[in-house]
Design an enzyme around this catalytic site. Sequence first.
Site, mmCIF file in Angstrom:
data_model
loop_
_atom_site.group_PDB
_atom_site.id
_atom_site.type_symbol
_atom_site.label_atom_id
_atom_site.label_comp_id
_atom_site.label_asym_id
_atom_site.label_seq_id
_atom_site.Cartn_x
_atom_site.Cartn_y
_atom_site.Cartn_z
ATOM 1 N N GLU A 211 0.965 -1.266 -0.174
ATOM 2 C CA GLU A 211 -0.020 0.078 0.051
ATOM 3 C C GLU A 211 0.924 1.269 -0.108
ATOM 4 O O GLU A 211 1.898 1.162 0.435
ATOM 5 C CB GLU A 211 -1.109 -0.089 1.099
ATOM 6 C CG GLU A 211 -0.164 0.010 2.694
ATOM 7 C CD GLU A 211 -1.318 -0.055 3.674
ATOM 8 O OE1 GLU A 211 -1.664 1.376 4.150
ATOM 9 O OE2 GLU A 211 -1.933 -0.975 4.219
ATOM 10 N N GLU A 265 -11.959 4.701 4.310
ATOM 11 C CA GLU A 265 -12.247 3.901 5.521
ATOM 12 C C GLU A 265 -13.017 5.087 6.530
ATOM 13 O O GLU A 265 -12.412 5.782 7.325
ATOM 14 C CB GLU A 265 -11.069 3.555 6.245
ATOM 15 C CG GLU A 265 -10.589 2.348 5.239
ATOM 16 C CD GLU A 265 -9.261 1.768 6.123
ATOM 17 O OE1 GLU A 265 -9.393 0.629 6.466
ATOM 18 O OE2 GLU A 265 -8.312 2.483 6.264
ATOM 19 N N LYS A 268 -12.634 5.063 10.448
ATOM 20 C CA LYS A 268 -11.350 4.732 10.875
ATOM 21 C C LYS A 268 -11.035 5.892 11.859
ATOM 22 O O LYS A 268 -11.462 7.313 11.701
ATOM 23 C CB LYS A 268 -10.160 4.960 9.898
ATOM 24 C CG LYS A 268 -8.817 4.313 10.384
ATOM 25 C CD LYS A 268 -8.026 4.239 8.860
ATOM 26 C CE LYS A 268 -6.759 3.398 9.331
ATOM 27 N NZ LYS A 268 -5.821 3.248 8.251
ATOM 28 N N GLU A 274 -6.582 10.117 7.839
ATOM 29 C CA GLU A 274 -6.931 8.571 7.845
ATOM 30 C C GLU A 274 -8.162 8.235 7.099
ATOM 31 O O GLU A 274 -8.066 6.974 6.869
ATOM 32 C CB GLU A 274 -6.816 8.310 9.229
ATOM 33 C CG GLU A 274 -5.480 8.188 9.993
ATOM 34 C CD GLU A 274 -4.581 7.425 9.341
ATOM 35 O OE1 GLU A 274 -4.827 6.124 8.841
ATOM 36 O OE2 GLU A 274 -3.263 7.601 9.536
#
Length: 405
Positions: A211, A265, A268, A274
């Site tokens: 990633e 996400e 998260k 993030e």
Amino acid sequence: KIRLYGADPAIIKALAGTGIGIVIGASNGDIPSLASDPNAAIQWVGSNILPFYPASNITLVTVGNEVFMSNDESLMSQLLPAMQNMQRAITAAGLGGKVRVSSVHAMSLLSQSDPPSSGRFHPSFEARMRDLLEFQRENGSPLAINPYPFFAYQSDPRPETLAFCLFQPNAGRVDSGTGIKYVNMFDAQVDAVYSALKALGYKDIEIVVAETGWPYNGDSNEVGPGVENAKAYNGNLIAHLRSMVGTPLMPGKSVDTYIFALYDEDLKPGPASERSFGLFKPDLTMAYDVGLSKSSPTPASPIAPVTPTPKPTGMGWCVPKSGVSDAQLQAALDYACSQNIDCGPIQPGGACFEPNTVASHAAFAMNLYYQNSAKNPWNCDFSQTAALTTNNPSYNGCVYPGGST
């Protein structure tokens, strides 16, 4: 290719018949049972691979994610046995050599990475890494790593660092150990991992970037997030990988790279960045365009000066100047191939792939960029690394477009 963090059966089934390579994962929570009980591994393979393979092209199973960062001694000691049991279960199912087993590591696995030639695994992990790498060599599986130039920029938020991280023009950074000039952070981080592998005697093990990415949004006190930066990083990274230039220590090949992430996400925890790495929204529209979609618009060309300049006459081709470093040529190649020209002829099997050198590939790409431009002198500049010539650089079956202008 696509990487899943788990093994969602609906997604795996949906990818059947597409030919898309699929990486699936066993979680950190699965490791204790996989390590202690071979039957747990057999059941995992029976539930997550056998019902779907080969219609769904599962190529790799990652056991755990950044386990060495957990500081959990028990979990770290169980990682290799879990990988071994998973591999045995896959082999017993007749898929040995077809579905491989690895684990994913953070860049903090390295105790040092700057300059790249000094890259070394952290001494506290070295013994475990030797055992892990020996297993991976025996089974032909790659070392999966998560390099993030974004975090490197956050720890050194200078303008020159941002350009270095975004694959944009910059002065470069010379590796004092090798004399090699690096022009982007991604290559520097990947080569640091290669140096760490080489130091332990495992330079033959393939590196996969499990990633990497850049957030398009963040909190007001965060340095670096933003749509333009995210678009620049991911878009330029894709162009760099497509150029097949490779890194200075691993030239001429593209490192398998998974861009984080298809979607945000949204649950998260942590700073807003993030939750802002997604390339697409849940309604399937793009958060921003990095050139992956078949319907992506033509990349915008640099705005040329308005002042009319007489076009050169009789100067038909744009080629690199002599004495230009491979690092500079690589930057020019990456840029040219990102500007909607056809770099297919310098891909493997193309008419201009051989000789497989940075200089040869850059010459073709720089000329093609020039021929597709307004053919002004500044279209054949590439940070003063190129010049116009009347000598046709075509050779064998490789034809350089151009001629008298």
